[in-house]
Design an enzyme around this catalytic site. Structure first.
Site, PDB file in Angstrom:
ATOM      1  N   ASP A  52       0.878  -1.164   0.000  1.00 60.47           N
ATOM      2  CA  ASP A  52       0.000   0.000   0.000  1.00 60.47           C
ATOM      3  C   ASP A  52       0.922   1.223   0.000  1.00 60.47           C
ATOM      4  O   ASP A  52       2.153   1.079   0.110  1.00 60.47           O
ATOM      5  CB  ASP A  52      -0.897  -0.030   1.247  1.00 60.47           C
ATOM      6  CG  ASP A  52      -1.808   1.172   1.321  1.00 60.47           C
ATOM      7  OD1 ASP A  52      -2.368   1.567   0.281  1.00 60.47           O
ATOM      8  OD2 ASP A  52      -1.949   1.747   2.417  1.00 60.47           O
ATOM      9  N   ASP A  60      -0.204   5.141   1.134  1.00 60.45           N
ATOM     10  CA  ASP A  60      -0.459   6.140   2.180  1.00 60.45           C
ATOM     11  C   ASP A  60      -0.507   5.505   3.564  1.00 60.45           C
ATOM     12  O   ASP A  60      -1.255   4.569   3.805  1.00 60.45           O
ATOM     13  CB  ASP A  60      -1.771   6.863   1.885  1.00 60.45           C
ATOM     14  CG  ASP A  60      -1.697   7.657   0.601  1.00 60.45           C
ATOM     15  OD1 ASP A  60      -0.880   8.588   0.532  1.00 60.45           O
ATOM     16  OD2 ASP A  60      -2.445   7.331  -0.342  1.00 60.45           O
TER      17      ASP A  60
END
Length: 296
Positions: A38, A40
């Site tokens: 991922d 953020d």
């Protein structure tokens, strides 16, 4: 060799560091060949910026953006996240209004808050992150938000792990809930690092993604886009969001969860393959990957 199943119980201790306590169940870490990240809150310390943006949208209606709402939004496609914010806080705006405001604010915030510093400086900042304190008023302008937002950089251990895996030719990819234009804004001064990824899947703009996290779509698509389309069981996912962990598990993949300190781990910690405080604590050899310190 490193490609062996390693069993650990209740508390995993490696090199004198205690990893997060999971449960009394026995953990079985299976060797993997590919890794998905991922972005953020996992690679970039950008979650505070997203919270700032959400609060600016809420301010005209005297609403407070809370972690309970944020937790439901994290990892989702932009329109899904907008619908959650509107419904949870009763905002008198449409999803289109939400998307327009978010996109405008991102264009002002992300490029201006991206910093690129020498490695030693980055490490010092990661160990003692300096955040500009600010207070909200209901008369915020975009300029005021820009001046008070957090300057973001890499999360602790993220850059080191990415470069290590690439050096040892472990295929890596990105699976994010972001829109492609949004991602490009964040990568203004980080293009070299992200060139190490084989590909990136941006759920909000990818035509092959029907549902955002916690659905497994983005992880399954990310796996299929590797040259040999590895089986899900050969994938290891790194996530910070509850929705991301749920999505990776639904895809049949092992997942290392690095949750924000504000998140209540609850029963999800029992289901995640491994829970860590930071990526700095990750030991690649647990999953059959080359350990740090080994020459290519």
């Amino acid at each position: 060799g490193y490609n062996q199943i390693m069993n650990f119980t209740r508390v995993v201790v490696v090199s004198g560091r205690k990893m997060s306590m999971l449960s009394s169940k026995e953990l079985k870490f299976k060797p993997v060949t590919h890794v998905i990240f991922d972005v953020d809150g996992l690679i970039f310390d950008t979650e505070k910026l997203y919270s700032d943006i959400m609060q600016v949208i809420c301010d005209p209606y005297n609403k407070t953006f809370t972690w309970e709402v944020k937790k439901k939004q994290m990892g989702r496609k932009q329109r899904e996240a907008g619908k959650i914010l509107i419904e949870e806080l009763g905002l008198p705006i449409t999803v289109d209004d939400y998307c327009q405001q978010v996109n405008e604010l991102q264009k002002k915030i992300f490029p201006a808050n991206t910093v690129l510093l020498p490695g030693n400086t980055i490490q010092l900042l990661q160990l003692h992150i300096y955040k500009i304190k600010h207070m909200y008023t209901h008369t915020h302008t975009h300029t005021q938000l820009l001046m008070c937002s957090v300057i973001y950089n890499y999360m602790l251990g993220a850059e080191k792990l990415i470069r290590h895996l690439h050096k040892h030719k472990v295929p890596i990819a990105v699976a994010s809930g972001a829109h492609i234009e949004e991602m490009e804004l964040k990568l203004t001064k980080h293009k070299e690092l992200f060139s190490l990824f084989h590909h990136s899947v941006c759920s909000s703009s990818d035509p092959d993604i029907t549902h955002g996290k916690p659905a497994p779509d983005c992880f399954l698509v990310a796996a299929k886009r590797f040259p040999n389309s590895p089986d899900p069981e050969k994938m290891l996912v790194f996530e910070d969001a509850v929705n991301g962990v749920e999505g990776a598990l639904a895809a049949g993949m092992q997942v290392v969860w690095v949750p924000d300190a504000n998140i209540d781990k609850g029963t999800l910690a029992e289901r995640a393959t491994l829970v860590l405080d930071t990526l700095e604590d990750f030991q690649p050899e647990l999953f059959g990957l080359p350990p740090y310190g080994v020459q290519n």
